[in-house]
Design a protein around this motif. Structure first.
Motif, PDB file in Angstrom:
ATOM      1  N   PRO A 432      35.803  36.731  40.727  1.00  0.00           N
ATOM      2  CA  PRO A 432      36.408  37.913  41.367  1.00  0.00           C
ATOM      3  C   PRO A 432      37.805  38.215  40.855  1.00  0.00           C
ATOM      4  O   PRO A 432      38.326  39.299  41.093  1.00  0.00           O
ATOM      5  CB  PRO A 432      36.461  37.506  42.849  1.00  0.00           C
ATOM      6  N   GLN A 438      33.991  44.085  37.653  1.00  0.00           N
ATOM      7  CA  GLN A 438      33.242  45.100  38.390  1.00  0.00           C
ATOM      8  C   GLN A 438      32.499  46.038  37.435  1.00  0.00           C
ATOM      9  O   GLN A 438      31.288  46.241  37.562  1.00  0.00           O
ATOM     10  CB  GLN A 438      34.158  45.911  39.315  1.00  0.00           C
ATOM     11  N   PHE A 454      31.470  45.434  44.627  1.00  0.00           N
ATOM     12  CA  PHE A 454      30.814  44.142  44.772  1.00  0.00           C
ATOM     13  C   PHE A 454      31.394  43.398  45.956  1.00  0.00           C
ATOM     14  O   PHE A 454      32.498  43.688  46.405  1.00  0.00           O
ATOM     15  CB  PHE A 454      30.966  43.314  43.502  1.00  0.00           C
ATOM     16  N   ALA A 455      30.611  42.444  46.414  1.00  0.00           N
ATOM     17  CA  ALA A 455      31.007  41.744  47.633  1.00  0.00           C
ATOM     18  C   ALA A 455      31.451  40.318  47.305  1.00  0.00           C
ATOM     19  O   ALA A 455      30.940  39.703  46.379  1.00  0.00           O
ATOM     20  CB  ALA A 455      29.834  41.712  48.600  1.00  0.00           C
ATOM     21  N   PRO A 456      32.393  39.792  48.086  1.00  0.00           N
ATOM     22  CA  PRO A 456      32.808  38.405  47.917  1.00  0.00           C
ATOM     23  C   PRO A 456      32.040  37.451  48.823  1.00  0.00           C
ATOM     24  O   PRO A 456      31.732  37.787  49.961  1.00  0.00           O
ATOM     25  CB  PRO A 456      34.274  38.451  48.367  1.00  0.00           C
ATOM     26  N   VAL A 513      36.253  42.353  43.797  1.00  0.00           N
ATOM     27  CA  VAL A 513      35.636  42.503  45.122  1.00  0.00           C
ATOM     28  C   VAL A 513      36.514  43.315  46.074  1.00  0.00           C
ATOM     29  O   VAL A 513      36.286  43.333  47.280  1.00  0.00           O
ATOM     30  CB  VAL A 513      35.306  41.131  45.762  1.00  0.00           C
ATOM     31  N   THR A 514      37.546  43.966  45.504  1.00  0.00           N
ATOM     32  CA  THR A 514      38.443  44.769  46.342  1.00  0.00           C
ATOM     33  C   THR A 514      38.111  46.229  46.113  1.00  0.00           C
ATOM     34  O   THR A 514      38.260  46.745  45.002  1.00  0.00           O
ATOM     35  CB  THR A 514      39.911  44.500  45.979  1.00  0.00           C
ATOM     36  N   HIS A 515      37.641  46.880  47.157  1.00  0.00           N
ATOM     37  CA  HIS A 515      37.237  48.277  47.022  1.00  0.00           C
ATOM     38  C   HIS A 515      38.499  49.133  46.930  1.00  0.00           C
ATOM     39  O   HIS A 515      39.610  48.667  47.133  1.00  0.00           O
ATOM     40  CB  HIS A 515      36.364  48.665  48.224  1.00  0.00           C
ATOM     41  N   ALA A 520      36.789  44.900  51.686  1.00  0.00           N
ATOM     42  CA  ALA A 520      35.779  44.046  51.049  1.00  0.00           C
ATOM     43  C   ALA A 520      34.660  43.785  52.044  1.00  0.00           C
ATOM     44  O   ALA A 520      34.893  43.681  53.242  1.00  0.00           O
ATOM     45  CB  ALA A 520      36.405  42.725  50.624  1.00  0.00           C
ATOM     46  N   VAL A 550      32.201  36.502  43.239  1.00  0.00           N
ATOM     47  CA  VAL A 550      31.515  37.783  43.378  1.00  0.00           C
ATOM     48  C   VAL A 550      30.046  37.480  43.605  1.00  0.00           C
ATOM     49  O   VAL A 550      29.456  36.682  42.866  1.00  0.00           O
ATOM     50  CB  VAL A 550      31.604  38.632  42.085  1.00  0.00           C
ATOM     51  N   THR A 552      26.444  39.475  43.968  1.00  0.00           N
ATOM     52  CA  THR A 552      25.626  40.687  44.040  1.00  0.00           C
ATOM     53  C   THR A 552      24.161  40.292  43.957  1.00  0.00           C
ATOM     54  O   THR A 552      23.826  39.219  43.455  1.00  0.00           O
ATOM     55  CB  THR A 552      26.009  41.700  42.939  1.00  0.00           C
TER      56      THR A 552
END
Ligand SMILES: [Fe+2]
Length: 608
Positions: A432, A438, A454-456, A513-515, A520, A550, A552
């Motif tokens: 991440p 990303q 993406f998600a943490p 992972v930071t939108h 997040a 990260v 996904t």
């Protein structure tokens, strides 16, 4: 005493699934799409049922009871009623839907019996009762308010109630055609995404936009009451009598026709996404407050497709007044299979719930098939793959090192997840901290839109060091900001940027992972539910100081998440994933021979 088995089934609408309880304990649950490889497969879940029975080592003859997640006759009544109210405009829709209903839905009972070769008891629950049961009965709470929100079941589109002990009771419902799920789907359609699966993309797109259309939505589309109930102005929609979600009047209101799928996204699409997301959050908040006022309870359980809106869930948690939130990981219709089975066990057979303090009954949602080393090895040999077998600790260290080196890793380990999120069993992992991760993962691996966040996955004990959250979020269904001190504020020049131009500006020390709005979508990982995944992240933290990876889902765009080693291997070979961990085996892309499509391998469903 012989163990007693209850099988729950959801089918014939979207996302069919099966779930099996043994003396009230969830032993297996899976969606049919994972086996048939047809996303959102709505047919009778033959493979999922067969898998559940096989996992428990029983046959249909051993079942105490079978449950179906909704009442086909009630649903048919709604379709018929809608047809009569809208004829002749609805005639075409009826012709298209009618034969299907008659063939597959009206005769559900016979169909289930034939498919299962089963003559025992079959019980039906109402659609929102199934959702409510899936939200409360496996939750960690002794008592809780329950809120279910979706597109539509039979008539209900949302409901709230109360769960207490082994019972769950709905107190109030909102009915068709007033539906928050369908309002969201209307904008999903209008912004050029696929209804029933593209809603997630709208939510991901929303932070790039401004809430420019919120006023217009309130003035024309939705008459929202203080208690969260509402009326939708059907003059703007076409889902009741037509074949599309929105009509010409809708297009006129928002200044143009729907976006053609796959064409370029514009700022307007982002503003539309942001606007419907804001309205959705407001409705969810009001409904939650009403459920709180009616029950006076501190805990809230959520299910129904709209409960997958993790931004809305995060807001409910932040705003209160509920102190604790639990969301069914299979919040959509697949979870109805589990809900009806739970309902039968506790309500019909009057069995108590056993609560373990601090734990829910979902086993981390790791309820699907797993594959032993022998079987994986036999598969790898059959396709001539080059692989290395490692012991557990070296395997974890090797994987952590690959991630720390910026490699993208396919991680296939243990039982497949139940529900739409990959939670560390069928996941693609990355670092991440990398500012390029990303874009790289979106474009090279997932073949999807670059804006998708993406998600943490973060170690549960360390979540509060990295995010503005300090509770369990095991199913990746809560969104919270990245910790304030880790955020990188925008410069004056960057603040002038719009839309996707903002995408490449790092927003924190874990940019992947930071939108765009510093949020997040967090999965907290606990050692007791997934020790291998937990220890892997621990190893990564030892190397990097960062207890976050990260995560996904292991699939490419438009495909269901992988189920078998063969699915995972195919996805690995078709994409630019650098390494694949299949159980105890490591495969490096650089060592594999050229991939040829159409190798015509027979897809097997036999499981260990
Ligand atoms: Fe539903």
């Amino acid at each position: 005493m012989k163990p007693r088995y209850v099988l729950g089934i959801s089918a014939f609408y979207h996302d069919s699934a099966a779930a099996l309880l043994c003396d009230g304990d969830i032993v297996a649950a899976a969606s049919e799409e994972r086996f048939t490889r047809r996303k959102g497969d709505a047919s009778y879940p033959a493979h999922a049922v067969a898998y559940c029975l096989r996992e428990a080592g029983v046959t249909a003859q051993d079942l105490l009871c079978v449950g179906f997640y909704d009442k086909p006759l009630l649903k048919f009544e709604r379709i018929l009623d809608t047809y009569l109210a809208t004829a002749p405009r609805g005639f075409r829709q009826f012709l298209m839907a009618g034969p299907l209903w008659i063939k597959e839905k009206l005769f559900t009972d016979r169909q289930l019996r034939d498919a299962l070769a089963y003559e025992g008891a079959i019980l039906y629950a109402e659609h929102h009762e199934s959702h409510a049961a899936s939200a409360f009965l496996p939750s960690p709470f002794e008592e809780a308010a329950v809120l279910t929100i979706d597109g539509v079941g039979e008539w209900a589109t949302a409901a709230f109630g109360v769960g207490r002990g082994n019972g769950v009771e709905l107190l109030k419902e909102l009915s068709w055609p007033d539906s928050l799920g369908l309002l969201y789907s209307a904008f999903t359609y209008y912004t050029g995404f696929k209804v029933n699966s593209g809603e997630y993309k709208v939510m991901g797109l929303a932070p790039y936009g401004e809430p420019k259309y919120v006023r217009l939505i309130y003035d024309h589309l939705i008459d929202l009451k203080e208690d969260g109930s509402f009326r939708l102005n059907q003059e703007y929609f076409d889902y009741v009598g037509g074949l599309t979600m929105t009509n010409l009047r809708f297009a006129k209101l928002f200044g143009g026709p729907p976006r053609i799928p796959e064409t370029k996204l514009t700022q307007r699409d982002m503003d539309l996404a942001r606007s419907v997301q804001d309205v959705c959050e407001e409705v969810m908040s009001r409904m939650a407050r009403t459920a709180h006022a009616a029950t006076g309870l501190d805990n809230l359980c959520l299910a129904g497709g709209v409960a997958l809106n993790c931004v809305g869930n995060g807001k409910i948690l932040r705003e209160g007044p509920f102190k604790r939130l639990w969301i069914q990981p299979a919040a959509g219709d697949a979870g109805g299979a589990l809900g009806v089975a739970e309902l039968i066990w506790h309500r019909h057979y009057k069995q108590p719930r056993t609560l373990v303090p601090g734990k829910d009954g979902m086993k981390g949602a790791y309820l699907g098939p797993s594959f032993g080393a022998d079987r994986i090895e036999a598969f790898l040999d059959s396709v001539g793959a080059v692989y290395h077998r490692l012991e557990r600790q070296p395997l974890l260290e090797t994987t952590a090192q690959l991630l720390a080196d910026g490699k993208i890793v396919g991680w296939f380990n243990g039982r497949m997840e139940f529900g739409p999120r990959a939670l560390g069993s069928r996941s693609i992992l990355g670092d991440p901290r990398s500012p390029r991760m990303q874009a790289q993962m979106n474009i090279k691996i997932k073949f999807r839109e670059g804006f998708r966040p993406f998600a943490p996955s973060v170690l549960r004990e360390r979540v509060a060091e990295w995010f503005e959250l300090n509770c369990d979020s095991p199913y990746m269904l809560l969104v919270a900001p990245v910790k304030q001190e880790r955020q990188i504020p925008l410069t004056a020049d960057q603040r002038k940027l719009w839309g996707f131009d903002l995408l490449n500006q790092p927003r924190s020390d874990i940019p992947a992972v930071t939108h765009i709005d510093y949020s997040a979508r967090i999965q907290t990982v606990s050692r007791d539910t997934n020790p291998d995944y937990y220890d892997l992240i621990q190893e990564f933290a030892k190397l990097t100081g960062c207890p976050v990876v990260v995560n996904t889902s292991f699939n490419v765009r438009g495909e269901p998440i992988v189920c078998t080693p063969q699915d995972a291997h195919t996805c690995f070979m078709r994409t630019q994933i650098d390494a694949l961990i299949l159980g105890p085996f490591v495969l490096y892309k650089a060592e594999q021979s050229q991939w040829k499509e159409n190798q015509n391998w027979k897809r097997e469903f036999q499981l260990d």
